[in-house]
Design a protein around this motif. Sequence first.
Motif, PDB file in Angstrom:
ATOM      1  N   ALA A  61       0.801  -1.197   0.080  1.00  0.00           N
ATOM      2  CA  ALA A  61      -0.168   0.143  -0.061  1.00  0.00           C
ATOM      3  C   ALA A  61       0.803   1.458  -0.050  1.00  0.00           C
ATOM      4  CB  ALA A  61      -0.882  -0.047   1.140  1.00  0.00           C
ATOM      5  N   ALA A  62       2.103   1.327   0.712  1.00  0.00           N
ATOM      6  CA  ALA A  62       2.863   2.324   0.732  1.00  0.00           C
ATOM      7  C   ALA A  62       3.217   2.671  -0.414  1.00  0.00           C
ATOM      8  CB  ALA A  62       4.048   2.190   1.783  1.00  0.00           C
ATOM      9  N   GLU A  63       3.762   1.609  -1.139  1.00  0.00           N
ATOM     10  CA  GLU A  63       4.489   1.776  -2.585  1.00  0.00           C
ATOM     11  C   GLU A  63       3.230   2.227  -3.636  1.00  0.00           C
ATOM     12  OE1 GLU A  63       7.733   1.857  -5.086  1.00  0.00           O
ATOM     13  OE2 GLU A  63       7.673   0.900  -2.944  1.00  0.00           O
ATOM     14  N   ASN A  64       2.203   1.789  -3.544  1.00  0.00           N
ATOM     15  CA  ASN A  64       1.103   2.081  -4.399  1.00  0.00           C
ATOM     16  C   ASN A  64       0.706   3.533  -4.318  1.00  0.00           C
ATOM     17  OD1 ASN A  64       0.839  -0.317  -5.746  1.00  0.00           O
ATOM     18  ND2 ASN A  64      -1.082  -1.095  -4.506  1.00  0.00           N
ATOM     19  N   LEU A  65       0.815   3.835  -3.072  1.00  0.00           N
ATOM     20  CA  LEU A  65       0.491   5.445  -2.634  1.00  0.00           C
ATOM     21  C   LEU A  65       1.710   6.571  -3.129  1.00  0.00           C
ATOM     22  CD1 LEU A  65      -1.644   4.901   0.705  1.00  0.00           C
ATOM     23  CD2 LEU A  65      -2.553   5.746  -1.489  1.00  0.00           C
ATOM     24  N   GLY A  66       2.681   5.783  -3.422  1.00  0.00           N
ATOM     25  CA  GLY A  66       4.061   6.583  -3.391  1.00  0.00           C
ATOM     26  C   GLY A  66       4.395   7.437  -2.310  1.00  0.00           C
ATOM     27  N   LEU A  67       4.330   7.205  -1.129  1.00  0.00           N
ATOM     28  CA  LEU A  67       4.527   7.758   0.122  1.00  0.00           C
ATOM     29  C   LEU A  67       6.018   7.971   0.290  1.00  0.00           C
ATOM     30  CD1 LEU A  67       2.098   5.884   2.603  1.00  0.00           C
ATOM     31  CD2 LEU A  67       1.564   7.821   1.257  1.00  0.00           C
ATOM     32  N   LYS A  68       6.428   9.097   0.412  1.00  0.00           N
ATOM     33  CA  LYS A  68       7.897   9.549   0.520  1.00  0.00           C
ATOM     34  C   LYS A  68       7.860  10.532   1.507  1.00  0.00           C
ATOM     35  CE  LYS A  68       9.416   8.499  -4.200  1.00  0.00           C
ATOM     36  NZ  LYS A  68       8.868   7.390  -4.564  1.00  0.00           N
ATOM     37  N   GLU A  69       8.966  10.862   2.170  1.00  0.00           N
ATOM     38  CA  GLU A  69       9.168  12.033   3.184  1.00  0.00           C
ATOM     39  C   GLU A  69       8.984  13.291   2.531  1.00  0.00           C
ATOM     40  OE1 GLU A  69      13.128  12.938   5.696  1.00  0.00           O
ATOM     41  OE2 GLU A  69      12.734  10.845   5.703  1.00  0.00           O
ATOM     42  N   GLY A  70       8.210  14.222   3.111  1.00  0.00           N
ATOM     43  CA  GLY A  70       8.085  15.390   2.841  1.00  0.00           C
ATOM     44  C   GLY A  70       6.510  15.556   1.814  1.00  0.00           C
ATOM     45  N   LYS A  71       6.034  14.567   1.324  1.00  0.00           N
ATOM     46  CA  LYS A  71       4.790  14.429   0.886  1.00  0.00           C
ATOM     47  C   LYS A  71       3.694  14.803   1.674  1.00  0.00           C
ATOM     48  CE  LYS A  71       2.256  11.708  -2.474  1.00  0.00           C
ATOM     49  NZ  LYS A  71       2.292  10.554  -3.641  1.00  0.00           N
ATOM     50  N   THR A  72       2.902  15.425   1.207  1.00  0.00           N
ATOM     51  CA  THR A  72       1.685  15.645   1.998  1.00  0.00           C
ATOM     52  C   THR A  72       0.550  14.388   2.111  1.00  0.00           C
ATOM     53  OG1 THR A  72       1.289  18.089   1.164  1.00  0.00           O
ATOM     54  CG2 THR A  72      -0.643  17.214   1.983  1.00  0.00           C
ATOM     55  N   ALA A  73       0.076  14.209   2.957  1.00  0.00           N
ATOM     56  CA  ALA A  73      -0.702  13.035   3.330  1.00  0.00           C
ATOM     57  C   ALA A  73      -1.648  13.311   4.244  1.00  0.00           C
ATOM     58  CB  ALA A  73       0.075  11.622   3.530  1.00  0.00           C
ATOM     59  N   TYR A  74      -2.868  12.328   4.423  1.00  0.00           N
ATOM     60  CA  TYR A  74      -3.736  12.616   5.307  1.00  0.00           C
ATOM     61  C   TYR A  74      -3.984  11.265   6.265  1.00  0.00           C
ATOM     62  CZ  TYR A  74      -5.660  16.061   2.296  1.00  0.00           C
ATOM     63  OH  TYR A  74      -5.906  17.192   1.492  1.00  0.00           O
ATOM     64  N   ALA A  75      -3.731  11.540   7.598  1.00  0.00           N
ATOM     65  CA  ALA A  75      -4.055  10.374   8.558  1.00  0.00           C
ATOM     66  C   ALA A  75      -5.468  10.405   8.789  1.00  0.00           C
ATOM     67  CB  ALA A  75      -3.553  10.861   9.770  1.00  0.00           C
ATOM     68  N   VAL A  76      -6.232   9.182   8.204  1.00  0.00           N
ATOM     69  CA  VAL A  76      -7.641   9.271   8.433  1.00  0.00           C
ATOM     70  C   VAL A  76      -8.115   7.954   9.355  1.00  0.00           C
ATOM     71  CG1 VAL A  76      -9.665   8.520   6.830  1.00  0.00           C
ATOM     72  CG2 VAL A  76      -7.901   9.934   5.753  1.00  0.00           C
ATOM     73  N   MET A  77      -8.717   8.464  10.137  1.00  0.00           N
ATOM     74  CA  MET A  77      -8.956   7.402  11.602  1.00  0.00           C
ATOM     75  C   MET A  77     -10.837   7.307  11.538  1.00  0.00           C
ATOM     76  SD  MET A  77      -6.484   9.255  13.861  1.00  0.00           S
ATOM     77  CE  MET A  77      -6.602  10.696  12.857  1.00  0.00           C
ATOM     78  N   LYS A  78     -10.976   6.088  11.422  1.00  0.00           N
ATOM     79  CA  LYS A  78     -12.452   5.511  11.548  1.00  0.00           C
ATOM     80  C   LYS A  78     -12.406   4.404  12.576  1.00  0.00           C
ATOM     81  CE  LYS A  78     -16.749   4.624   9.064  1.00  0.00           C
ATOM     82  NZ  LYS A  78     -17.348   5.404   8.171  1.00  0.00           N
ATOM     83  N   SER A  79     -13.176   5.000  13.698  1.00  0.00           N
ATOM     84  CA  SER A  79     -13.328   3.844  14.514  1.00  0.00           C
ATOM     85  C   SER A  79     -14.680   3.984  15.518  1.00  0.00           C
ATOM     86  CB  SER A  79     -12.255   4.083  15.875  1.00  0.00           C
ATOM     87  OG  SER A  79     -12.309   3.272  16.670  1.00  0.00           O
ATOM     88  N   SER A  80     -15.281   2.826  15.916  1.00  0.00           N
ATOM     89  CA  SER A  80     -16.447   2.881  16.729  1.00  0.00           C
ATOM     90  C   SER A  80     -16.153   3.405  18.047  1.00  0.00           C
ATOM     91  CB  SER A  80     -17.198   1.648  16.286  1.00  0.00           C
ATOM     92  OG  SER A  80     -16.622   0.608  16.855  1.00  0.00           O
ATOM     93  N   GLU A  81     -15.075   3.154  18.557  1.00  0.00           N
ATOM     94  CA  GLU A  81     -14.561   3.252  19.962  1.00  0.00           C
ATOM     95  C   GLU A  81     -13.291   4.134  20.267  1.00  0.00           C
ATOM     96  OE1 GLU A  81     -13.796   0.272  23.754  1.00  0.00           O
ATOM     97  OE2 GLU A  81     -14.748  -0.582  21.835  1.00  0.00           O
ATOM     98  N   VAL A  82     -13.234   4.784  20.955  1.00  0.00           N
ATOM     99  CA  VAL A  82     -12.044   5.448  21.556  1.00  0.00           C
ATOM    100  C   VAL A  82     -12.094   5.128  22.903  1.00  0.00           C
ATOM    101  CG1 VAL A  82     -10.635   7.395  21.466  1.00  0.00           C
ATOM    102  CG2 VAL A  82     -11.981   7.193  19.594  1.00  0.00           C
ATOM    103  N   MET A  83     -11.002   4.632  23.594  1.00  0.00           N
ATOM    104  CA  MET A  83     -10.682   4.317  24.723  1.00  0.00           C
ATOM    105  C   MET A  83      -9.894   5.525  25.531  1.00  0.00           C
ATOM    106  SD  MET A  83     -10.597   0.387  25.055  1.00  0.00           S
ATOM    107  CE  MET A  83      -8.952   0.303  24.380  1.00  0.00           C
ATOM    108  N   VAL A  84      -9.961   5.876  26.740  1.00  0.00           N
ATOM    109  CA  VAL A  84      -9.148   6.900  27.309  1.00  0.00           C
ATOM    110  C   VAL A  84      -8.772   6.163  28.577  1.00  0.00           C
ATOM    111  CG1 VAL A  84      -9.278   8.907  28.511  1.00  0.00           C
ATOM    112  CG2 VAL A  84     -10.459   8.993  26.481  1.00  0.00           C
ATOM    113  N   ALA A  85      -7.523   6.335  28.931  1.00  0.00           N
ATOM    114  CA  ALA A  85      -7.012   5.755  30.027  1.00  0.00           C
ATOM    115  C   ALA A  85      -6.135   6.802  30.941  1.00  0.00           C
ATOM    116  CB  ALA A  85      -6.113   4.468  29.689  1.00  0.00           C
ATOM    117  N   VAL A  86      -5.924   6.560  32.288  1.00  0.00           N
ATOM    118  CA  VAL A  86      -4.997   7.476  33.196  1.00  0.00           C
ATOM    119  C   VAL A  86      -4.443   6.594  34.113  1.00  0.00           C
ATOM    120  CG1 VAL A  86      -6.716   9.588  32.882  1.00  0.00           C
ATOM    121  CG2 VAL A  86      -7.091   8.006  34.648  1.00  0.00           C
ATOM    122  N   ASP A  87      -3.343   7.143  34.559  1.00  0.00           N
ATOM    123  CA  ASP A  87      -2.722   6.147  35.760  1.00  0.00           C
ATOM    124  C   ASP A  87      -3.358   6.357  37.058  1.00  0.00           C
ATOM    125  OD1 ASP A  87      -0.692   5.153  34.254  1.00  0.00           O
ATOM    126  OD2 ASP A  87       0.509   7.160  34.381  1.00  0.00           O
TER     127      ASP A  87
END
Length: 69
Positions: free
Chosen positions: A43-69
């Motif tokens: 996938a990284a090769e197909n997307l042509g991912l290289k340092e300095g290139k603009t990209a998007y971090a896309v997150m899709k989740s039905s749950e986000v957990m939060v924790a503390v000490d």
Amino acid sequence: MKVSARNCLKGTIKSVTKGPIMAEIVIDIGNGVTVTSVITAHAAENLGLKEGKTAYAVMKSSEVMVAVD
């Protein structure tokens, strides 16, 4: 680009570390904050991912957990 995910963060690729199967992608989204993703090396090769290139971090989740000490 249109996507249904609610969390889509634009940034610049800081590093791409490729292994034989997987690749670790670090995206700088600004203010010293980075998002790291592990995707297939293919996938990284197909997307042509290289340092300095603009990209998007896309997150899709039905749950986000939060924790503390």
